[in-house]
Design an enzyme around this catalytic site. Structure first.
Site, PDB file in Angstrom:
ATOM      1  CG  HIS A  19      -1.758  -0.721   1.253  1.00 58.54           C
ATOM      2  ND1 HIS A  19      -2.245  -1.806   2.628  1.00 58.54           N
ATOM      3  CD2 HIS A  19      -2.788  -1.232   0.877  1.00 58.54           C
ATOM      4  CE1 HIS A  19      -3.062  -2.933   2.355  1.00 58.54           C
ATOM      5  NE2 HIS A  19      -4.026  -2.386   0.676  1.00 58.54           N
ATOM      6  CE  LYS A  63     -11.428  -7.111   1.877  1.00 55.09           C
ATOM      7  NZ  LYS A  63     -10.069  -5.757   0.750  1.00 55.09           N
ATOM      8  NE  ARG A 122      -2.450  -7.368  -4.417  1.00 52.93           N
ATOM      9  CZ  ARG A 122      -3.910  -7.814  -2.775  1.00 52.93           C
ATOM     10  NH1 ARG A 122      -3.571  -8.048  -2.036  1.00 52.93           N
ATOM     11  NH2 ARG A 122      -4.904  -7.671  -3.225  1.00 52.93           N
ATOM     12  CB  SER A 176      -4.707  -6.526   4.806  1.00 56.11           C
ATOM     13  OG  SER A 176      -4.676  -4.773   4.427  1.00 56.11           O
TER      14      SER A 176
HETATM   15  O1  PNS Z   1      -9.597  -2.267   0.397  1.00 49.63           O
HETATM   16  P1  PNS Z   1     -11.206  -2.635  -0.257  1.00 49.63           P
HETATM   17  O2  PNS Z   1     -12.037  -3.784   0.862  1.00 49.63           O
HETATM   18  O3  PNS Z   1     -11.083  -3.282  -1.488  1.00 49.63           O
HETATM   19  O4  PNS Z   1     -11.694  -1.409  -0.377  1.00 49.63           O
HETATM   20  C1  PNS Z   1     -13.544  -1.271  -1.041  1.00 49.63           C
HETATM   21  C2  PNS Z   1     -13.625   0.113  -0.598  1.00 49.63           C
HETATM   22  C3  PNS Z   1     -14.201   0.155   0.518  1.00 49.63           C
HETATM   23  C4  PNS Z   1     -13.407   0.761  -1.457  1.00 49.63           C
HETATM   24  C5  PNS Z   1     -15.162   0.332  -1.600  1.00 49.63           C
HETATM   25  O5  PNS Z   1     -16.060  -1.468  -0.539  1.00 49.63           O
HETATM   26  C6  PNS Z   1     -15.765   1.048  -1.383  1.00 49.63           C
HETATM   27  O6  PNS Z   1     -15.531   2.198  -2.190  1.00 49.63           O
HETATM   28  N1  PNS Z   1     -17.203   1.421  -0.267  1.00 49.63           N
HETATM   29  C7  PNS Z   1     -17.488   2.724  -0.083  1.00 49.63           C
HETATM   30  C8  PNS Z   1     -19.537   2.314  -0.284  1.00 49.63           C
HETATM   31  C9  PNS Z   1     -19.458   2.356  -2.127  1.00 49.63           C
HETATM   32  O7  PNS Z   1     -19.189   3.415  -2.940  1.00 49.63           O
HETATM   33  N2  PNS Z   1     -19.400   1.575  -3.048  1.00 49.63           N
HETATM   34  C10 PNS Z   1     -19.860   1.517  -3.937  1.00 49.63           C
HETATM   35  C11 PNS Z   1     -18.675   0.759  -5.050  1.00 49.63           C
HETATM   36  S1  PNS Z   1     -18.994   0.414  -6.591  1.00 49.63           S
END
Ligand code: PNS
Length: 155
Positions: free
Chosen positions: A18, A42, A92, A129
């Site tokens: 990251h 998650k 990745r 992570s």
């Molecule tokens: O590190 P991650 O868990 O892959 O991050 C995912 C994250 C937090 C970026 C995604 O779940 C997100 O954008 N959440 C906010 C709510 C939202 O906008 N959801 C629709 C995404 S198209």
């Protein structure tokens, strides 16, 4: 116009992969805002407030970088609030691409926010992570894969 981008994720906890993506992405924008969020898909390990503190501790050079947290709000609405027209995501490999592509398309469709994918450095391709947390939970040494503050927290 300020070129501002959002780099969102769970960062639970932040890894060297990251940090590498953040440090490389930062060079292409006036301001990069790292947005730390709870992802309901998650299992959370570190509380979000601790993830934020670990992220701030882990950025060696935080010029042009801000760390923020939001909950229960769409990423595109956060981008609008912050005045950011671009999302940056590290990739990745194919699994990340498959996971990220529908979200990138959705965010563009919802609000015209584009997503820029940045390929990870091969040094960190295997680092996630969840994997570093699992290895550390069995007493494995992941000190070379995470920032110092994270290693201290995992121990
Ligand atoms: O590190 P991650 O868990 O892959 O991050 C995912 C994250 C937090 C970026 C995604 O779940 C997100 O954008 N959440 C906010 C709510 C939202 O906008 N959801 C629709 C995404 S198209």
């Amino acid at each position: 116009m300020t070129r501002r981008a959002v780099l969102p994720g769970s960062f639970d906890p932040v890894t060297n992969g990251h940090v590498d993506i953040i440090e490389r992405a930062r060079q292409h924008f006036d301001e990069l805002i790292v947005v730390i969020m709870h992802n309901p898909a998650k299992a959370g390990r570190f509380p979000v407030a601790e993830r934020v503190a670990l992220m701030r501790d882990s950025l060696k050079d935080d010029r042009g970088v801000r760390v923020e947290t939001f909950s229960d709000v769409l990423l595109v609405d956060i981008c609008a609030d912050l005045g950011a027209g671009v999302i940056v995501k590290g990739i990745r490999g194919p699994a990340d691409y498959e996971y990220e592509l529908p979200m990138a398309r959705m965010n563009r469709q919802l609000a015209g926010v584009e997503t820029f994918f940045l390929p990870s450095d091969p040094e960190w391709d295997h680092v996630s992570s969840s994997l570093v947390t699992e290895v550390a939970s069995y007493g494995g040494d992941v000190s070379h894969l995470v920032p110092r503050a994270v290693w201290d927290a995992l121990k």
